[in-house]
Write an enzyme that holds these catalytic residues in place. Sequence first.
Site, mmCIF file in Angstrom:
data_model
loop_
_atom_site.group_PDB
_atom_site.id
_atom_site.type_symbol
_atom_site.label_atom_id
_atom_site.label_comp_id
_atom_site.label_asym_id
_atom_site.label_seq_id
_atom_site.Cartn_x
_atom_site.Cartn_y
_atom_site.Cartn_z
ATOM 1 N N GLU A 74 40.789 6.553 34.501
ATOM 2 C CA GLU A 74 41.394 5.063 35.568
ATOM 3 C C GLU A 74 40.806 4.009 36.247
ATOM 4 O OE1 GLU A 74 43.783 4.127 33.221
ATOM 5 O OE2 GLU A 74 44.742 6.024 32.796
ATOM 6 N N HIS A 92 48.636 8.444 40.964
ATOM 7 C CA HIS A 92 48.808 7.704 38.976
ATOM 8 C C HIS A 92 49.216 9.318 38.960
ATOM 9 C CE1 HIS A 92 49.299 7.395 35.057
ATOM 10 N NE2 HIS A 92 47.542 7.721 35.001
ATOM 11 N N HIS A 94 51.010 12.198 35.450
ATOM 12 C CA HIS A 94 52.094 12.462 34.384
ATOM 13 C C HIS A 94 53.401 13.014 34.854
ATOM 14 C CE1 HIS A 94 48.150 11.865 32.382
ATOM 15 N NE2 HIS A 94 48.488 10.549 32.390
ATOM 16 N N HIS A 155 53.880 7.133 29.437
ATOM 17 C CA HIS A 155 52.463 7.198 29.826
ATOM 18 C C HIS A 155 52.970 8.248 31.010
ATOM 19 C CE1 HIS A 155 47.797 7.077 31.100
ATOM 20 N NE2 HIS A 155 48.195 7.009 31.853
HETATM 21 ZN ZN LIG Z 1 47.068 9.611 32.966
#
Ligand SMILES: [Zn+2]
Length: 219
Positions: A74, A92, A94, A155
Amino acid sequence: MEIDTLREQVAAASRRLAAEGLVLGTAGNVSGRAGEQVAITPTGAELASLEAGDVTVVALNGAVLAGTLAPTSEIDLHLGVYRRYDAGAVVHTHAPMATALACVLEDELPCVHYAMLALGGAVPVAPYRTFGTPELADAVLDALEGKTAALMANHGAIAWAADVDKAVDSSLLLEWACGVYWRAAQIGTPQALTAEQQQDVVRAAIERSYGTPKQLEDE
Ligand SMILES: [Zn+2]
């Protein structure tokens, strides 16, 4: 800031996110910026045991400057945030609650609690795109306009801040807000604060320096 200090901070933030349950295994990534350099977690690494030496250093154009491991897939998302917003760090994840709501909410997580104003109020949901693609980065960057956090449809979540610790704090705050919304939705329709109520909170926070310790005044 020394780049090695920043690598330490990124590794410590990764371990903290894992300890808090926001990242599981290798899912999630953290970066911090010092001038033209970005320290970023590597792809495929266990975040719970990440060390400073595992953290890769890249330029704002993505060129690897230091480290032995390839940066997260990412990377476009992280570098895009630095190019477009005045960010010092990006997280970032999840995270369970945020990801669950990102599978249901279509437009935004409504501003149901005043603490969410630290994230810019209601948290937008960026449309689904394949992980690691420029299309995902574009969609998320657009969603972040005027905000410091967003959900990513089907996501996860993203937050940016002035430094690594604050970006982790924002990620924890977002996960908490998602939990509040989720619980409230079990028993009724969560009511969002009105625009006027939100403005009053911002005004009160400025007047009272809310969130910072204060000395008691002598009578
Ligand atoms: Zn991700």
